[in-house]
Design a protein around this motif. Structure first.
Motif, PDB file in Angstrom:
ATOM      1  N   TYR A  53       0.872  -1.176   0.000  1.00  0.00           N
ATOM      2  CA  TYR A  53       0.000   0.000   0.000  1.00  0.00           C
ATOM      3  C   TYR A  53       0.909   1.226   0.000  1.00  0.00           C
ATOM      4  O   TYR A  53       1.864   1.289   0.775  1.00  0.00           O
ATOM      5  N   GLN A  68      -4.094   4.116   6.958  1.00  0.00           N
ATOM      6  CA  GLN A  68      -5.259   3.236   7.002  1.00  0.00           C
ATOM      7  C   GLN A  68      -5.292   2.281   5.816  1.00  0.00           C
ATOM      8  O   GLN A  68      -4.931   2.651   4.701  1.00  0.00           O
ATOM      9  N   VAL A  69      -5.749   1.052   6.089  1.00  0.00           N
ATOM     10  CA  VAL A  69      -5.918   0.028   5.059  1.00  0.00           C
ATOM     11  C   VAL A  69      -7.310  -0.568   5.241  1.00  0.00           C
ATOM     12  O   VAL A  69      -7.639  -1.071   6.319  1.00  0.00           O
ATOM     13  N   ALA A  70      -8.119  -0.498   4.195  1.00  0.00           N
ATOM     14  CA  ALA A  70      -9.453  -1.094   4.245  1.00  0.00           C
ATOM     15  C   ALA A  70      -9.332  -2.613   4.108  1.00  0.00           C
ATOM     16  O   ALA A  70      -8.800  -3.111   3.119  1.00  0.00           O
ATOM     17  N   THR A  71      -9.785  -3.333   5.146  1.00  0.00           N
ATOM     18  CA  THR A  71      -9.727  -4.797   5.154  1.00  0.00           C
ATOM     19  C   THR A  71     -10.584  -5.308   6.308  1.00  0.00           C
ATOM     20  O   THR A  71     -11.264  -4.522   6.974  1.00  0.00           O
ATOM     21  N   TYR A 113      -8.186  -1.755  14.916  1.00  0.00           N
ATOM     22  CA  TYR A 113      -9.165  -1.980  13.854  1.00  0.00           C
ATOM     23  C   TYR A 113     -10.459  -1.250  14.215  1.00  0.00           C
ATOM     24  O   TYR A 113     -10.953  -1.367  15.343  1.00  0.00           O
ATOM     25  N   LYS A 117     -11.404  -0.785   8.782  1.00  0.00           N
ATOM     26  CA  LYS A 117     -10.039  -0.383   8.425  1.00  0.00           C
ATOM     27  C   LYS A 117      -9.049  -0.762   9.516  1.00  0.00           C
ATOM     28  O   LYS A 117      -9.339  -0.680  10.703  1.00  0.00           O
ATOM     29  N   ASN A 119      -5.876   0.609  11.270  1.00  0.00           N
ATOM     30  CA  ASN A 119      -5.227   1.899  11.499  1.00  0.00           C
ATOM     31  C   ASN A 119      -3.819   1.622  11.999  1.00  0.00           C
ATOM     32  O   ASN A 119      -3.637   1.093  13.097  1.00  0.00           O
TER      33      ASN A 119
END
Length: 178
Positions: A53, A68-71, A113, A117, A119
């Motif tokens: 990312y 942040q990563v959407a998962t 989380y 997302k 964090n």
């Protein structure tokens, strides 16, 4: 001796007569394919569960940042997460946790989380610096072993023998482009 010289002269004469009359013929048909060669060496072991990312500028002189990563929460808990900051003027990646450029600031990473997302918080002790970009590498585990104890054999999800604090080494191993 005279006879040998005579035969040699005659052979040279015949050669001179024959050579100029040779012409290149048309190409013949393709011959049959040869046998299959040996198999090449085995490539590096890996899986498709590695994701990178990328983020823009991060100003850590003003405080902490939240990458942040959407998962899913399950993915967060079954993955290894690695954070890197890029300092443009030195063309250098800094692996976190650890000291930043010049060593005046020490960075740490924590995660939580919420709202779909992950964090990844980058906190600091020290003045902080401005980094032109950041990257997060997520390596999702193929399996989970209770208590972390398992007899491992090649191909069972054991981590490779690379320095995960070295951004370039991680990219090279997993075939990621910097």
């Amino acid at each position: 001796m005279k006879k040998i010289l005579m035969h040699a002269a005659f052979a040279c004469f015949l050669t001179m007569l024959i050579v100029p009359s040779c012409q290149k013929a048309d190409s013949g048909p393709q011959g049959p394919a040869g046998p299959q060669g040996p198999a090449g060496p085995q490539g590096i072991e890996g899986n498709a569960n590695v994701t990178i990312y990328t983020y823009g500028a991060q100003n850590l002189a003003t405080g902490f940042v939240d990458l942040q990563v959407a998962t899913t929460e399950d993915t967060m808990n079954k993955a290894a997460w690695f954070v890197y900051l890029y300092f443009e003027s030195l063309a250098r990646w800094y692996s976190l946790p650890g000291p930043g450029v010049g060593g005046a600031t020490v960075y740490r990473v924590s995660m939580s989380y919420s709202s779909g997302k992950v964090n990844l918080y980058v906190d600091k002790t020290g003045p902080g610096e401005f980094y032109t970009k950041a990257k997060v590498i997520r390596i999702l585990a193929n399996n989970t072993v209770p208590s972390g104890i398992a007899a491992r054999s090649p191909g069972t999800g054991s981590l490779p023998d690379i320095d995960f604090a070295d951004y370039s080494a991680v990219c090279r191993h997993y075939g990621l482009i910097e």
